[in-house]
Design an enzyme around this catalytic site. Structure first.
Site, PDB file in Angstrom:
ATOM      1  N   SER A  74      21.758  41.395  25.733  1.00  0.00           N
ATOM      2  CA  SER A  74      20.310  41.582  25.472  1.00  0.00           C
ATOM      3  C   SER A  74      19.931  43.077  26.284  1.00  0.00           C
ATOM      4  CB  SER A  74      19.547  40.274  25.873  1.00  0.00           C
ATOM      5  OG  SER A  74      20.021  39.139  25.373  1.00  0.00           O
TER       6      SER A  74
HETATM    7  N1  SAH Z   1      22.280  36.402  27.823  1.00  0.00           N
HETATM    8  C1  SAH Z   1      23.322  37.078  27.232  1.00  0.00           C
HETATM    9  C2  SAH Z   1      22.903  37.073  25.525  1.00  0.00           C
HETATM   10  C3  SAH Z   1      24.156  37.236  24.910  1.00  0.00           C
HETATM   11  S1  SAH Z   1      23.926  37.150  23.013  1.00  0.00           S
HETATM   12  C4  SAH Z   1      23.429  38.510  27.553  1.00  0.00           C
HETATM   13  O1  SAH Z   1      22.410  39.183  27.798  1.00  0.00           O
HETATM   14  O2  SAH Z   1      24.522  39.033  27.743  1.00  0.00           O
HETATM   15  C5  SAH Z   1      23.867  35.230  22.914  1.00  0.00           C
HETATM   16  C6  SAH Z   1      25.082  34.338  23.255  1.00  0.00           C
HETATM   17  O3  SAH Z   1      24.714  33.203  22.841  1.00  0.00           O
HETATM   18  C7  SAH Z   1      26.391  34.888  22.687  1.00  0.00           C
HETATM   19  O4  SAH Z   1      27.096  35.124  23.829  1.00  0.00           O
HETATM   20  C8  SAH Z   1      26.816  33.657  21.821  1.00  0.00           C
HETATM   21  O5  SAH Z   1      28.169  33.500  21.941  1.00  0.00           O
HETATM   22  C9  SAH Z   1      25.891  32.524  22.498  1.00  0.00           C
HETATM   23  N2  SAH Z   1      25.792  31.324  21.516  1.00  0.00           N
HETATM   24  C10 SAH Z   1      25.494  31.317  20.432  1.00  0.00           C
HETATM   25  N3  SAH Z   1      25.276  29.813  19.850  1.00  0.00           N
HETATM   26  C11 SAH Z   1      25.610  29.436  21.019  1.00  0.00           C
HETATM   27  C12 SAH Z   1      25.469  27.953  21.268  1.00  0.00           C
HETATM   28  N4  SAH Z   1      25.314  27.114  20.195  1.00  0.00           N
HETATM   29  N5  SAH Z   1      25.908  27.368  22.544  1.00  0.00           N
HETATM   30  C13 SAH Z   1      26.140  28.198  23.544  1.00  0.00           C
HETATM   31  N6  SAH Z   1      26.026  29.410  23.381  1.00  0.00           N
HETATM   32  C14 SAH Z   1      25.801  30.119  22.124  1.00  0.00           C
END
Ligand code: SAH
Length: 213
Positions: A64
């Site tokens: 993000s």
């Molecule tokens: N906080 C992270 C954001 C990553 S993007 C950062 O700043 O790096 C969002 C993340 O949510 C992705 O890694 C994706 O794989 C995860 N995600 C999507 N659906 C999900 C679910 N149902 N349960 C757990 N994680 C999920």
């Protein structure tokens, strides 16, 4: 795994940018000042790591934008020792911010590759979440509930009921809601059955996907 004075200088500049964009929470800004974001990214992005931008990470996901991380973290109003559940560990950068603020962090990731990679990275940086879990964040972590706050870091089409149920009374749930564009939404649990809802403008996230296990 190098962190240099140049990186520190770029982090200080990033914090100034975030302050100019309206972030005021000192604990959040201090955390961002300390965390080597370039080490959460593929080394080809090293030169850009302190721009206020999202970047691609493994498994087609994104780290993000720092402003978004700061904005969501600020909305959580974390106190030292709070139990916080994060849905979407991804790169672990948001996880690291929550840990440095002093929260006991529980985080769930549904992409195995990212789960493995981030579980290995965080201890190397001295960052120790309470619990990292591989699985479906729609279900939350009932065995560790209730939580003082819950943060969803992917765009959610709905508010998953289990997350509402796993929030303490007085607790805060921050979730970007919507399909293509999301509205940052804060729910505060008033009592067993009632939640107060606040909305904070548009953001863009990768989607919160249903279980694929
Ligand atoms: N906080 C992270 C954001 C990553 S993007 C950062 O700043 O790096 C969002 C993340 O949510 C992705 O890694 C994706 O794989 C995860 N995600 C999507 N659906 C999900 C679910 N149902 N349960 C757990 N994680 C999920």
């Amino acid at each position: 795994m190098k962190d240099t004075a140049k990186h520190q200088g770029l982090r200080n500049q990033l914090v100034t940018v975030l302050q100019q964009k309206g972030i005021t929470d000192k604990l959040v800004l201090e955390a961002i000042k300390k965390i080597p974001r370039h080490l959460f990214l593929n080394s080809s992005f090293e030169d850009f790591a302190y721009q206020d931008k999202a970047f691609p990470i493994a498994a087609g996901q994104t780290i993000s934008q720092p402003y978004t991380v700061a904005f969501q973290s600020q909305l959580l109003e974390i106190k030292k020792g709070h139990k916080v559940l994060e849905i979407g560990t991804g790169s672990g950068y948001q996880t690291a911010v929550l840990c440095l603020i002093g929260a006991q962090v529980f985080s769930i990731e549904r992409q195995k590759e990212l789960f493995k990679q981030t579980s290995a990275l965080l201890p190397k940086l001295g960052i120790r979440p309470k619990h990292l879990s591989f699985g479906d964040g729609y279900k939350g972590l009932p065995n560790h509930a209730p939580f003082d706050s819950i943060i969803v870091t992917a765009g959610a089409p709905i508010i998953p009921k289990p997350l509402m149920a796993q929030l303490k009374i007085g607790g805060r749930l921050v979730i970007p809601l919507g399909d293509d564009i999301q509205i940052m939404t804060l729910l505060i649990r008033i009592n067993e059955t009632q939640f107060e809802k606040h909305e904070f403008g548009e953001f863009r996230f990768v989607p919160l996907l249903e279980d694929k296990n």
